[in-house]
Design a protein around this motif. Structure first.
Motif, short mmCIF file in Angstrom:
data_model
loop_
_atom_site.label_atom_id
_atom_site.label_comp_id
_atom_site.label_asym_id
_atom_site.label_seq_id
_atom_site.Cartn_x
_atom_site.Cartn_y
_atom_site.Cartn_z
N SER A 155 -15.60 17.67 -18.72
CA SER A 155 -14.29 17.83 -19.36
C SER A 155 -13.17 17.77 -18.32
N ASN A 156 -13.40 18.38 -17.17
CA ASN A 156 -12.37 18.36 -16.13
C ASN A 156 -12.37 17.05 -15.38
N LEU A 157 -13.57 16.46 -15.23
CA LEU A 157 -13.67 15.17 -14.55
C LEU A 157 -12.95 14.08 -15.33
N ASN A 158 -13.02 14.17 -16.66
CA ASN A 158 -12.39 13.17 -17.52
C ASN A 158 -11.06 13.64 -18.10
N SER A 159 -10.48 14.67 -17.49
CA SER A 159 -9.22 15.20 -17.99
C SER A 159 -8.11 14.17 -17.80
N GLU A 160 -7.05 14.32 -18.60
CA GLU A 160 -5.91 13.39 -18.52
C GLU A 160 -5.27 13.44 -17.15
N ASP A 161 -5.18 14.65 -16.57
CA ASP A 161 -4.57 14.78 -15.24
C ASP A 161 -5.40 14.04 -14.19
N LYS A 162 -6.74 14.15 -14.30
CA LYS A 162 -7.61 13.46 -13.34
C LYS A 162 -7.48 11.94 -13.50
N ASN A 163 -7.45 11.47 -14.74
CA ASN A 163 -7.30 10.03 -14.99
C ASN A 163 -5.98 9.51 -14.45
N ASN A 164 -4.91 10.29 -14.66
CA ASN A 164 -3.59 9.89 -14.16
C ASN A 164 -3.58 9.87 -12.64
N MET A 165 -4.27 10.84 -12.03
CA MET A 165 -4.37 10.87 -10.57
C MET A 165 -5.05 9.62 -10.04
N ASN A 166 -6.13 9.22 -10.69
CA ASN A 166 -6.88 8.03 -10.25
C ASN A 166 -6.04 6.76 -10.39
N LYS A 167 -5.29 6.67 -11.50
CA LYS A 167 -4.44 5.50 -11.72
C LYS A 167 -3.34 5.43 -10.65
N LEU A 168 -2.72 6.57 -10.40
CA LEU A 168 -1.64 6.61 -9.41
C LEU A 168 -2.17 6.36 -8.00
N LYS A 169 -3.36 6.87 -7.73
CA LYS A 169 -3.96 6.64 -6.42
C LYS A 169 -4.19 5.14 -6.19
N SER A 170 -4.70 4.47 -7.23
CA SER A 170 -4.93 3.02 -7.13
C SER A 170 -3.61 2.29 -6.93
N TYR A 171 -2.58 2.73 -7.66
CA TYR A 171 -1.26 2.10 -7.54
C TYR A 171 -0.70 2.28 -6.13
N ILE A 172 -0.84 3.50 -5.60
CA ILE A 172 -0.30 3.79 -4.26
C ILE A 172 -1.02 2.95 -3.19
N ILE A 173 -2.34 2.80 -3.34
CA ILE A 173 -3.11 1.99 -2.39
C ILE A 173 -2.65 0.52 -2.47
N ASP A 174 -2.50 0.02 -3.71
CA ASP A 174 -2.05 -1.37 -3.89
C ASP A 174 -0.64 -1.56 -3.34
N ALA A 175 0.22 -0.56 -3.57
CA ALA A 175 1.60 -0.64 -3.09
C ALA A 175 1.65 -0.63 -1.56
N HIS A 176 0.75 0.17 -0.97
CA HIS A 176 0.67 0.22 0.49
C HIS A 176 0.25 -1.15 1.06
N ASP A 177 -0.73 -1.76 0.42
CA ASP A 177 -1.19 -3.09 0.84
C ASP A 177 -0.07 -4.12 0.68
N LYS A 178 0.66 -4.00 -0.44
CA LYS A 178 1.76 -4.93 -0.70
C LYS A 178 2.86 -4.76 0.35
N SER A 179 3.15 -3.51 0.72
CA SER A 179 4.17 -3.25 1.73
C SER A 179 3.78 -3.87 3.07
N ASN A 180 2.50 -3.77 3.41
CA ASN A 180 2.01 -4.37 4.65
C ASN A 180 2.14 -5.90 4.62
N GLN A 181 1.84 -6.47 3.44
CA GLN A 181 1.97 -7.92 3.29
C GLN A 181 3.42 -8.36 3.41
N LEU A 182 4.32 -7.58 2.79
CA LEU A 182 5.75 -7.90 2.85
C LEU A 182 6.27 -7.75 4.27
N ASP A 183 5.77 -6.74 4.97
CA ASP A 183 6.19 -6.53 6.36
C ASP A 183 5.73 -7.69 7.24
#
Length: 230
Positions: free
Chosen positions: A20-48
């Motif tokens: 229940s806690n592993l599949n909680s909405e907060d956990k899912n949102n954390m995972n989505k945002l973590k993926s976004y932040i990683i992608d954004a970091h990669d994109k920033s490096n590419q832009l740099d």
């Protein structure tokens, strides 16, 4: 059998709590945002990296432009009256050639400047979005950790009860339980329900039902769970 069934019941409660806690909405949102932040970091490096290449290209073109411009400036100071008509033709041809090259260089420089502005704007947008994403990530993380803090005592209580029960379990039966569970089969022990395995609903032959009544347990040939006689 009652003890192992009680153990399994606690195990199911434990898995349910953790899931229940592993599949909680907060956990899912954390995972989505973590993926976004990683992608954004990669994109920033590419832009740099792209920006550095653009600056390098700009410097090369600007150096060539300045060099050609100096040549044109130098040529325009030439006294035409002091040179022959043939030299005048060469002079004008050189001026025209340099002017054309300057035009093309200026065009390419302006294109690079435009790309640099676009890249810088995209970098700023990515940076600002990343900052917002990190803020939201921290918010969801705090909520998730708060949820974990609330269920942790419940998890520990169940684990303690399971540990206490283990000493009363039939070692052979408990070993089978762990082996089957390790094969991602759960629940391990199921009842016979209307002549069917309560785990996978396959019909159990009469001969097997008779064996179940005499032995107390049988293995379901379909799902490999242990069917017990209730």
């Amino acid at each position: 059998m009652n003890k192992i069934l009680e153990y399994q019941k606690l195990d199911m409660e434990l898995l349910k709590l953790k899931k229940s806690n592993l599949n909680s909405e907060d956990k899912n949102n954390m995972n989505k945002l973590k993926s976004y932040i990683i992608d954004a970091h990669d994109k920033s490096n590419q832009l740099d990296s792209s920006a550095k290449e653009l600056v390098n290209d700009y410097n090369k073109l600007k150096a060539q432009y300045d060099k050609n411009f100096e040549k044109v400036q130098s040529l325009t100071k030439t006294e035409l009256s002091s040179i022959s008509s043939e030299e005048v033709d060469n002079y004008l041809s050189t001026i025209n050639s340099l002017s054309s090259e300057l035009f093309l260089l200026e065009r390419d420089i302006n294109m690079i400047i435009s790309k640099m502005k676009s890249s810088l704007k995209e970098f700023e947008v990515t940076k600002n979005n990343t900052i917002k994403a990190r803020q939201k990530y921290n918010e969801f993380k705090a909520k998730y950790e708060d949820g974990m803090e609330k269920i942790t005592p419940k998890i520990k209580a169940i684990e303690d009860n399971m540990k206490a029960l283990e000493k009363d379990l039939n070692p052979e039966l408990f070993a089978k339980y762990k082996a089957i569970k390790n094969d991602k089969i759960f629940p391990v022990f199921v009842s016979l329900s209307g002549g069917h395995c309560a785990g996978c609903r396959v019909e159990i032959p009469t001969s097997k039902v008779n064996k179940l009544k005499s032995d107390g347990t049988i293995i379901c040939e379909q799902c490999h769970r242990i069917i017990y006689h209730s």
